[in-house]
Design an enzyme around this catalytic site. Structure first.
Site, short mmCIF file in Angstrom:
data_model
loop_
_atom_site.label_atom_id
_atom_site.label_comp_id
_atom_site.label_asym_id
_atom_site.label_seq_id
_atom_site.Cartn_x
_atom_site.Cartn_y
_atom_site.Cartn_z
N ASP A 154 0.83 -1.21 0.00
CA ASP A 154 0.00 0.00 0.00
C ASP A 154 0.86 1.26 0.00
O ASP A 154 2.05 1.24 0.35
CB ASP A 154 -0.89 0.04 1.25
CG ASP A 154 -2.02 -0.97 1.20
OD1 ASP A 154 -2.04 -1.79 0.27
OD2 ASP A 154 -2.87 -0.94 2.11
N HIS A 295 3.87 -2.23 3.08
CA HIS A 295 3.91 -0.89 2.48
C HIS A 295 5.27 -0.69 1.81
O HIS A 295 6.31 -0.86 2.48
CB HIS A 295 3.70 0.19 3.55
CG HIS A 295 2.38 0.10 4.25
ND1 HIS A 295 2.13 -0.84 5.24
CD2 HIS A 295 1.24 0.83 4.11
CE1 HIS A 295 0.89 -0.69 5.68
NE2 HIS A 295 0.33 0.31 5.01
#
Length: 347
Positions: A154, A295
């Site tokens: 993400d 991430h």
């Protein structure tokens, strides 16, 4: 001398001259008969028209590149190989054809659009070859017990995305990237690299707002503006949506034109920025069918994953995109519905 004598002498002289001329004529005739002039036989000239059979002009394949050199899959599973075929862009003729083939169809078959189907345990080589046979690329296929899982990232793209994509490509692995709009504006080339490497591109909205109490108009704007930005960068819309903080509400589901993907394993890497910690966490929690959340904007997150990647491959895992994971599990995804992973029930 009287007249009669002169006349006699004239006749004798004329006769002599006549005989002399006859003799010359006869000699010449005899010479011609004994030594006839050679007759030169003229050769018959045959004109052959040259008929040149020219091959039809075409634009030959210059290079073939497959997106992977190694592929693992279970019997009866299907996975796609992507190819890049290079031609001379200035050549106006028809492009040379190419075709896929399998060295062992008892192990794996391949369709002409690159879909490989596992048949039985064993090894095979998939070849993509130009029609002339001059250019080819190969992918080794092993059909065996294979465990699939999906790694997702993400908030990117970011400064560490390139390194992450390079590592995934090196190990013939795939990931799904949920793109954040305002970061994309600063790192468009990183998104292009992800897409060209056949990673799956999803949306993480534009501003990363908490949409829990957001109005329908705001939700729509966050989704559509980011989708438009992604399209303007790579020429393709995102195939999935992951809302910030995993917030789900009816207004979000109704606005989404794609499936909504959450996760089944949260590494909480944003908090635990330690390479070895994340490496060990991934080793402990990796399991078939899981969707793992990380991430790619954090350097330690990328480092921890890349350290674990070859170890997990050695344990029989194959990293696939989210959509590929559901396809392999024969569970179709639907727009506007929420998915946590094929091992869990949808909400």
């Amino acid at each position: 001398m009287n007249r009669k004598k002169r006349h006699l002498y004239f006749l004798i002289g004329s006769t002599f001259v006549m005989l002399l001329l006859i003799q010359v004529f006869m000699d010449d005739l005899l010479i011609n008969q004994s030594s006839p002039e050679p007759v030169v036989k003229k050769k018959k000239v045959v004109t052959v028209e040259e008929t040149t059979v020219s091959k039809p002009n075409f634009n030959p394949v210059l290079s073939i590149t497959l997106d992977r050199t190694i592929l693992y899959l279970n019997p009866n599973d299907q996975r796609k190989i992507y190819a890049e075929i290079a031609y001379d862009t200035k050549n106006p003729f028809q492009k040379e054809a190419y075709s896929y083939s399998s060295s062992n169809e008892a192990v794996a078959t391949v369709s002409q659009d690159g879909v490989v189907t596992g048949v039985a345990n064993g090894d095979a080589v998939i070849t993509l070859e130009s029609e002339s046979g001059e250019i080819a690329a190969h992918c080794s296929v092993t059909v065996k017990r294979t465990k699939y899982l999906a790694i997702t990232f993400d908030d990117g793209p970011g400064p560490y995305t390139d390194k992450l994509v390079d590592g995934l490509v090196k190990y013939n692995s795939r990931a799904t990237f949920f793109i954040l709009g305002y970061n994309l504006e600063n790192y468009p080339e990183q998104l292009k690299k992800e897409y060209q490497a056949h990673m799956e591109i999803g949306s993480h909205t534009y501003n990363h707002k908490d949409l829990k109490n957001a109005k329908k108009k705001t939700i729509k704007q966050e989704i559509t503006s980011n989708a438009a930005l992604i399209y303007s960068t790579i020429g393709s819309y995102p195939t999935l949506l992951r809302p910030p903080y995993g917030v789900i509400k009816d207004a979000l589901c109704s606005q989404s034109s794609t499936p909504i993907i959450l996760w089944s394993v949260d590494t909480e890497d944003w908090e635990h920025q330690d390479t070895n910690y994340l490496y060990k966490y991934l080793k402990r929690h990796a399991a078939e069918g899981e969707i793992i959340l990380m991430h790619d904007i954090h350097e330690k997150s990328v480092a921890g994953f890349l350290k674990a990647l070859p170890d997990l491959i050695g344990e029989g895992y194959e990293f696939v995109t989210v959509s590929e994971l559901y396809q392999l599990k024969k569970r179709p995804l639907e727009a506007g519905k929420v998915y946590y992973g094929p091992n869990l029930k949808n909400k």
